[in-house]
Motif scaffolding. Structure first.
Motif, short mmCIF file in Angstrom:
data_model
loop_
_atom_site.label_atom_id
_atom_site.label_comp_id
_atom_site.label_asym_id
_atom_site.label_seq_id
_atom_site.Cartn_x
_atom_site.Cartn_y
_atom_site.Cartn_z
N MET A 1 -19.41 -43.76 27.51
CA MET A 1 -20.67 -43.65 27.61
C MET A 1 -21.41 -44.82 27.89
O MET A 1 -21.18 -45.77 26.86
CB MET A 1 -21.43 -42.62 26.52
N ASN A 2 -22.13 -45.14 28.55
CA ASN A 2 -23.12 -46.58 28.83
C ASN A 2 -24.13 -46.55 27.44
O ASN A 2 -24.67 -45.61 27.06
CB ASN A 2 -23.97 -46.50 29.87
N LYS A 3 -24.19 -47.76 26.88
CA LYS A 3 -25.00 -48.03 25.90
C LYS A 3 -26.58 -48.49 26.65
O LYS A 3 -26.39 -49.38 27.53
CB LYS A 3 -24.71 -49.07 25.05
N LYS A 27 -19.75 -54.86 28.82
CA LYS A 27 -19.27 -53.47 29.66
C LYS A 27 -19.93 -52.47 29.14
O LYS A 27 -20.34 -52.32 28.04
CB LYS A 27 -17.85 -53.43 29.72
N ASN A 28 -20.03 -51.52 30.23
CA ASN A 28 -20.67 -50.21 29.64
C ASN A 28 -22.13 -50.30 29.46
O ASN A 28 -22.40 -49.47 28.04
CB ASN A 28 -19.58 -49.33 28.99
N SER A 30 -26.30 -50.15 30.31
CA SER A 30 -27.56 -50.04 31.23
C SER A 30 -28.72 -50.72 30.74
O SER A 30 -29.10 -50.27 29.61
CB SER A 30 -27.74 -48.59 31.72
#
Length: 210
Positions: A1-3, A27-28, A30
């Protein structure tokens, strides 16, 4: 899940440059941006962010009061102060509840490392801040309650009176998960893990409290 990261600054070059650095190094994630403090409040009210990278001198700034206001809306959101001010100024924001400080003149790798540490460990203090805290601990942090934000003070006082999470939630009109987050932060800031010690600290220092 994106932070989810919100970069708040009124300079386009800072917003663009910091965004590019983080997107290339982490990575990951937004990234969203805000150009003034009112925009920050609007955005965090609408949706949660894992981290706010906060310029303390942007338009509509309320200086240290911003920290408690943001934490009241989103207690779980981490705040990384992003400024050219020296460590003594940064310390004031950390005492209000900010989770770290990063100088805007930092190198690319340090910027990425600071953000990674806040996201993974919950805080980031560069060496100069750590040294400053140790050097000035006797002068600047004599009263441990000074580490708490206004909302944390309110919750601590209720805890010391024997109020449980449900009662505190009803009294302050705050969600139960948020109460839990505040409690964890209070225990961490005061360096204890039990209510008995919290009551002793509250009783010992409340007369000198701000």
């Amino acid at each position: 899940m994106n932070k989810r990261i919100l970069i708040a600054d009124d300079h386009d070059i800072v917003l663009t440059g910091t965004s590019l650095i983080l997107e290339s190094k982490i990575k990951n994630i937004s990234i969203d941006t805000a150009e003034n403090y009112l925009e920050v409040l609007e955005k965090i009210t609408l949706e949660p962010y894992d981290l706010i990278i906060l310029d303390i001198n942007m338009p509509e700034s309320k200086n240290k009061k911003m920290i408690s206001e943001i934490k009241e809306i989103r207690a779980e959101t981490k705040i990384l102060i992003f400024s050219v001010h020296d460590e003594s100024v940064a310390l004031q924001y950390i005492q209000e509840g900010a989770d770290g400080y990063l100088n805007k003149l930092s190198k690319v790798e340090e910027i990425a490392e600071a953000v990674k540490k806040v996201l993974e460990e919950g805080y980031y203090y560069p060496l100069k801040i750590t040294q400053y805290l140790l050097k000035n601990s006797g002068k600047s942090i004599q009263n441990p309650l000074e580490k708490l934000s206004e909302r944390e003070h309110q919750i601590l006082r209720l805890m010391a009176k024997g109020e449980g999470s449900l009662e505190i939630s009803n009294i302050l009109d705050i969600r139960m998960p948020t109460i839990s987050t505040y409690k964890k932060r209070i225990y961490k800031k005061l360096g204890t893990s039990n209510i008995a010690d919290l009551i002793k600290i509250c009783d010992s220092y409340s007369d000198n409290d701000r």
